[in-house]
Design a protein around this motif. Structure first.
Motif, PDB file in Angstrom:
ATOM      1  N   ASP A   3       0.830  -1.204   0.000  1.00  0.00           N
ATOM      2  CA  ASP A   3       0.000   0.000   0.000  1.00  0.00           C
ATOM      3  C   ASP A   3       0.862   1.251   0.000  1.00  0.00           C
ATOM      4  OD1 ASP A   3      -2.352  -1.427  -0.043  1.00  0.00           O
ATOM      5  OD2 ASP A   3      -2.600  -1.393   2.132  1.00  0.00           O
ATOM      6  N   GLY A   4       1.939   1.260   0.766  1.00  0.00           N
ATOM      7  CA  GLY A   4       2.825   2.414   0.827  1.00  0.00           C
ATOM      8  C   GLY A   4       3.522   2.669  -0.494  1.00  0.00           C
ATOM      9  N   ILE A   5       3.957   1.611  -1.144  1.00  0.00           N
ATOM     10  CA  ILE A   5       4.628   1.740  -2.439  1.00  0.00           C
ATOM     11  C   ILE A   5       3.646   2.264  -3.482  1.00  0.00           C
ATOM     12  CG2 ILE A   5       5.689   0.452  -4.331  1.00  0.00           C
ATOM     13  CD1 ILE A   5       6.880  -1.395  -2.137  1.00  0.00           C
ATOM     14  N   LEU A   6       2.452   1.695  -3.502  1.00  0.00           N
ATOM     15  CA  LEU A   6       1.472   2.101  -4.500  1.00  0.00           C
ATOM     16  C   LEU A   6       0.924   3.498  -4.229  1.00  0.00           C
ATOM     17  CD1 LEU A   6      -0.495  -1.229  -5.038  1.00  0.00           C
ATOM     18  CD2 LEU A   6       1.234  -0.204  -6.516  1.00  0.00           C
ATOM     19  N   ALA A   7       0.878   3.896  -2.966  1.00  0.00           N
ATOM     20  CA  ALA A   7       0.325   5.207  -2.625  1.00  0.00           C
ATOM     21  C   ALA A   7       1.319   6.329  -2.873  1.00  0.00           C
ATOM     22  CB  ALA A   7      -0.125   5.222  -1.169  1.00  0.00           C
ATOM     23  N   ALA A   8       2.599   6.016  -2.926  1.00  0.00           N
ATOM     24  CA  ALA A   8       3.616   7.051  -3.127  1.00  0.00           C
ATOM     25  C   ALA A   8       3.477   7.651  -4.518  1.00  0.00           C
ATOM     26  CB  ALA A   8       5.003   6.443  -2.958  1.00  0.00           C
ATOM     27  N   ARG A   9       3.401   8.953  -4.559  1.00  0.00           N
ATOM     28  CA  ARG A   9       3.320   9.632  -5.852  1.00  0.00           C
ATOM     29  C   ARG A   9       4.745   9.794  -6.376  1.00  0.00           C
ATOM     30  NH1 ARG A   9      -0.928  13.189  -7.952  1.00  0.00           N
ATOM     31  NH2 ARG A   9      -0.067  14.180  -9.771  1.00  0.00           N
ATOM     32  N   PRO A  10       5.023   9.249  -7.555  1.00  0.00           N
ATOM     33  CA  PRO A  10       6.391   9.321  -8.078  1.00  0.00           C
ATOM     34  C   PRO A  10       6.788  10.759  -8.382  1.00  0.00           C
ATOM     35  CG  PRO A  10       4.882   8.455  -9.728  1.00  0.00           C
ATOM     36  CD  PRO A  10       4.101   8.594  -8.457  1.00  0.00           C
ATOM     37  N   ARG A  11       8.001  11.082  -8.062  1.00  0.00           N
ATOM     38  CA  ARG A  11       8.504  12.431  -8.308  1.00  0.00           C
ATOM     39  C   ARG A  11       9.668  12.354  -9.299  1.00  0.00           C
ATOM     40  NH1 ARG A  11       5.504  14.731  -4.736  1.00  0.00           N
ATOM     41  NH2 ARG A  11       5.477  14.378  -2.521  1.00  0.00           N
ATOM     42  N   GLY A  12       9.762  13.362 -10.141  1.00  0.00           N
ATOM     43  CA  GLY A  12      10.894  13.447 -11.045  1.00  0.00           C
ATOM     44  C   GLY A  12      10.750  12.681 -12.345  1.00  0.00           C
ATOM     45  N   PHE A  13       9.645  11.993 -12.544  1.00  0.00           N
ATOM     46  CA  PHE A  13       9.437  11.258 -13.781  1.00  0.00           C
ATOM     47  C   PHE A  13       8.135  11.724 -14.416  1.00  0.00           C
ATOM     48  CE2 PHE A  13      12.004   8.368 -11.236  1.00  0.00           C
ATOM     49  CZ  PHE A  13      13.016   8.054 -12.125  1.00  0.00           C
ATOM     50  N   SER A  14       8.174  12.018 -15.687  1.00  0.00           N
ATOM     51  CA  SER A  14       6.965  12.446 -16.379  1.00  0.00           C
ATOM     52  C   SER A  14       6.003  11.274 -16.526  1.00  0.00           C
ATOM     53  CB  SER A  14       7.316  12.995 -17.760  1.00  0.00           C
ATOM     54  OG  SER A  14       7.755  11.944 -18.603  1.00  0.00           O
ATOM     55  N   LEU A  15       4.770  11.595 -16.834  1.00  0.00           N
ATOM     56  CA  LEU A  15       3.762  10.561 -17.076  1.00  0.00           C
ATOM     57  C   LEU A  15       4.219   9.634 -18.196  1.00  0.00           C
ATOM     58  CD1 LEU A  15       0.873   9.415 -16.663  1.00  0.00           C
ATOM     59  CD2 LEU A  15       0.127  11.029 -18.419  1.00  0.00           C
ATOM     60  N   ALA A  16       4.719  10.210 -19.264  1.00  0.00           N
ATOM     61  CA  ALA A  16       5.171   9.403 -20.405  1.00  0.00           C
ATOM     62  C   ALA A  16       6.313   8.475 -19.996  1.00  0.00           C
ATOM     63  CB  ALA A  16       5.594  10.299 -21.561  1.00  0.00           C
ATOM     64  N   VAL A  20       5.974   4.432 -20.165  1.00  0.00           N
ATOM     65  CA  VAL A  20       6.909   3.655 -20.990  1.00  0.00           C
ATOM     66  C   VAL A  20       7.675   2.663 -20.122  1.00  0.00           C
ATOM     67  CG1 VAL A  20       9.019   3.815 -22.376  1.00  0.00           C
ATOM     68  CG2 VAL A  20       7.097   5.343 -22.851  1.00  0.00           C
ATOM     69  N   ALA A  21       8.144   3.099 -18.952  1.00  0.00           N
ATOM     70  CA  ALA A  21       8.879   2.194 -18.067  1.00  0.00           C
ATOM     71  C   ALA A  21       8.010   1.012 -17.640  1.00  0.00           C
ATOM     72  CB  ALA A  21       9.389   2.955 -16.840  1.00  0.00           C
ATOM     73  N   PHE A  22       6.756   1.288 -17.277  1.00  0.00           N
ATOM     74  CA  PHE A  22       5.866   0.203 -16.850  1.00  0.00           C
ATOM     75  C   PHE A  22       5.506  -0.710 -18.018  1.00  0.00           C
ATOM     76  CE2 PHE A  22       4.189   3.269 -13.388  1.00  0.00           C
ATOM     77  CZ  PHE A  22       5.321   3.051 -12.625  1.00  0.00           C
ATOM     78  N   ALA A  23       5.331  -0.137 -19.199  1.00  0.00           N
ATOM     79  CA  ALA A  23       5.046  -0.955 -20.381  1.00  0.00           C
ATOM     80  C   ALA A  23       6.243  -1.847 -20.697  1.00  0.00           C
ATOM     81  CB  ALA A  23       4.699  -0.068 -21.574  1.00  0.00           C
ATOM     82  N   LEU A  24       7.444  -1.302 -20.580  1.00  0.00           N
ATOM     83  CA  LEU A  24       8.650  -2.108 -20.812  1.00  0.00           C
ATOM     84  C   LEU A  24       8.786  -3.214 -19.770  1.00  0.00           C
ATOM     85  CD1 LEU A  24      11.245   0.631 -21.835  1.00  0.00           C
ATOM     86  CD2 LEU A  24      10.263  -1.159 -23.298  1.00  0.00           C
ATOM     87  N   LEU A  25       8.479  -2.887 -18.524  1.00  0.00           N
ATOM     88  CA  LEU A  25       8.531  -3.890 -17.462  1.00  0.00           C
ATOM     89  C   LEU A  25       7.530  -5.020 -17.735  1.00  0.00           C
ATOM     90  CD1 LEU A  25       9.617  -4.663 -14.589  1.00  0.00           C
ATOM     91  CD2 LEU A  25       7.639  -3.429 -13.703  1.00  0.00           C
ATOM     92  N   LEU A  65       0.030  -0.798 -11.428  1.00  0.00           N
ATOM     93  CA  LEU A  65       0.906   0.326 -11.739  1.00  0.00           C
ATOM     94  C   LEU A  65       0.136   1.441 -12.448  1.00  0.00           C
ATOM     95  CD1 LEU A  65       4.068  -1.657 -12.865  1.00  0.00           C
ATOM     96  CD2 LEU A  65       3.840  -0.253 -10.801  1.00  0.00           C
ATOM     97  N   ASP A  66      -0.704   1.076 -13.403  1.00  0.00           N
ATOM     98  CA  ASP A  66      -1.506   2.080 -14.109  1.00  0.00           C
ATOM     99  C   ASP A  66      -2.473   2.770 -13.159  1.00  0.00           C
ATOM    100  OD1 ASP A  66      -0.246   1.545 -16.491  1.00  0.00           O
ATOM    101  OD2 ASP A  66      -1.939   0.507 -17.406  1.00  0.00           O
ATOM    102  N   LYS A  67      -3.161   2.010 -12.353  1.00  0.00           N
ATOM    103  CA  LYS A  67      -4.175   2.561 -11.450  1.00  0.00           C
ATOM    104  C   LYS A  67      -3.574   3.590 -10.497  1.00  0.00           C
ATOM    105  CE  LYS A  67      -7.500   1.088  -7.892  1.00  0.00           C
ATOM    106  NZ  LYS A  67      -8.706   1.759  -8.349  1.00  0.00           N
ATOM    107  N   TYR A  68      -2.456   3.219  -9.865  1.00  0.00           N
ATOM    108  CA  TYR A  68      -1.909   4.060  -8.812  1.00  0.00           C
ATOM    109  C   TYR A  68      -0.844   5.053  -9.274  1.00  0.00           C
ATOM    110  CZ  TYR A  68      -4.479   1.091  -5.651  1.00  0.00           C
ATOM    111  OH  TYR A  68      -5.486   0.433  -5.011  1.00  0.00           O
ATOM    112  N   TYR A 128       0.102  -1.038 -26.195  1.00  0.00           N
ATOM    113  CA  TYR A 128       0.154  -0.193 -24.996  1.00  0.00           C
ATOM    114  C   TYR A 128      -0.219   1.251 -25.302  1.00  0.00           C
ATOM    115  CZ  TYR A 128       1.968  -3.743 -21.851  1.00  0.00           C
ATOM    116  OH  TYR A 128       2.105  -4.844 -21.066  1.00  0.00           O
ATOM    117  N   TRP A 129       0.152   1.728 -26.476  1.00  0.00           N
ATOM    118  CA  TRP A 129      -0.238   3.085 -26.865  1.00  0.00           C
ATOM    119  C   TRP A 129      -1.768   3.185 -26.897  1.00  0.00           C
ATOM    120  CZ3 TRP A 129      -2.973   4.825 -31.157  1.00  0.00           C
ATOM    121  CH2 TRP A 129      -3.012   6.207 -31.303  1.00  0.00           C
ATOM    122  N   ALA A 130      -2.409   2.222 -27.562  1.00  0.00           N
ATOM    123  CA  ALA A 130      -3.878   2.212 -27.635  1.00  0.00           C
ATOM    124  C   ALA A 130      -4.491   2.000 -26.244  1.00  0.00           C
ATOM    125  CB  ALA A 130      -4.347   1.116 -28.590  1.00  0.00           C
TER     126      ALA A 130
END
Length: 143
Positions: A3-16, A20-25, A65-68, A128-130
């Protein structure tokens, strides 16, 4: 802890960059599972079994990953989350068909060799784009 990992708002990385990182993963996980299945099973329908196993392996992690971290969906409710996951899965069928069409075509063009993975990578990228656009409008309703 999750829950803590998913709730953390990522900083320093754009949405794109995050998407892309999650799609590659998820794509890497998908292809590794496919390779494992193809290495273990050489019988009838091996390619389709490998593709289905790879797709299934990436579905839940990519949804979370997409949801949170992509759509910042924090709305409460298990029923709402279940509805989202079901819709996410159904829309995944559409983009998976695109991915599989590319992979099967390249498998055929390359006589079953490694060219199949080029088709898989292209199909996953387009899918993934679609998927992002479908999810933004139909599953999570905002971006």
């Amino acid at each position: 802890m999750l829950d803590g990992i998913l709730a953390a708002r990522p900083r320093g990385f754009s949405l794109a960059a995050r998407y892309v990182a999650f799609a590659l993963l998820a794509s890497t996980l998908n292809l590794l599972v496919q390779m494992a299945v193809m290495g273990l099973y050489h019988g009838p329908w091996a390619l389709l079994l490998a593709m289905a196993a790879g797709t299934a392996a990436g579905l839940a992690p990519k949804f979370l990953l997409d949801k949170y971290w992509i759509f910042y969906d924090r709305a409460p409710g298990r029923l709402r989350g279940l509805r989202q996951f079901i819709l996410y899965g159904l829309l995944s069928v559409v983009t998976t068909l695109l991915f599989w069409a590319f992979e099967i075509t390249f498998h055929w063009l390359g006589d079953g060799g490694p060219l199949r993975y080029v088709g898989a990578a292209l199909g996953l990228g387009l899918g993934y784009w679609a998927k992002y656009h479908l999810d933004r409008h139909m599953v999570f309703g905002r971006a």
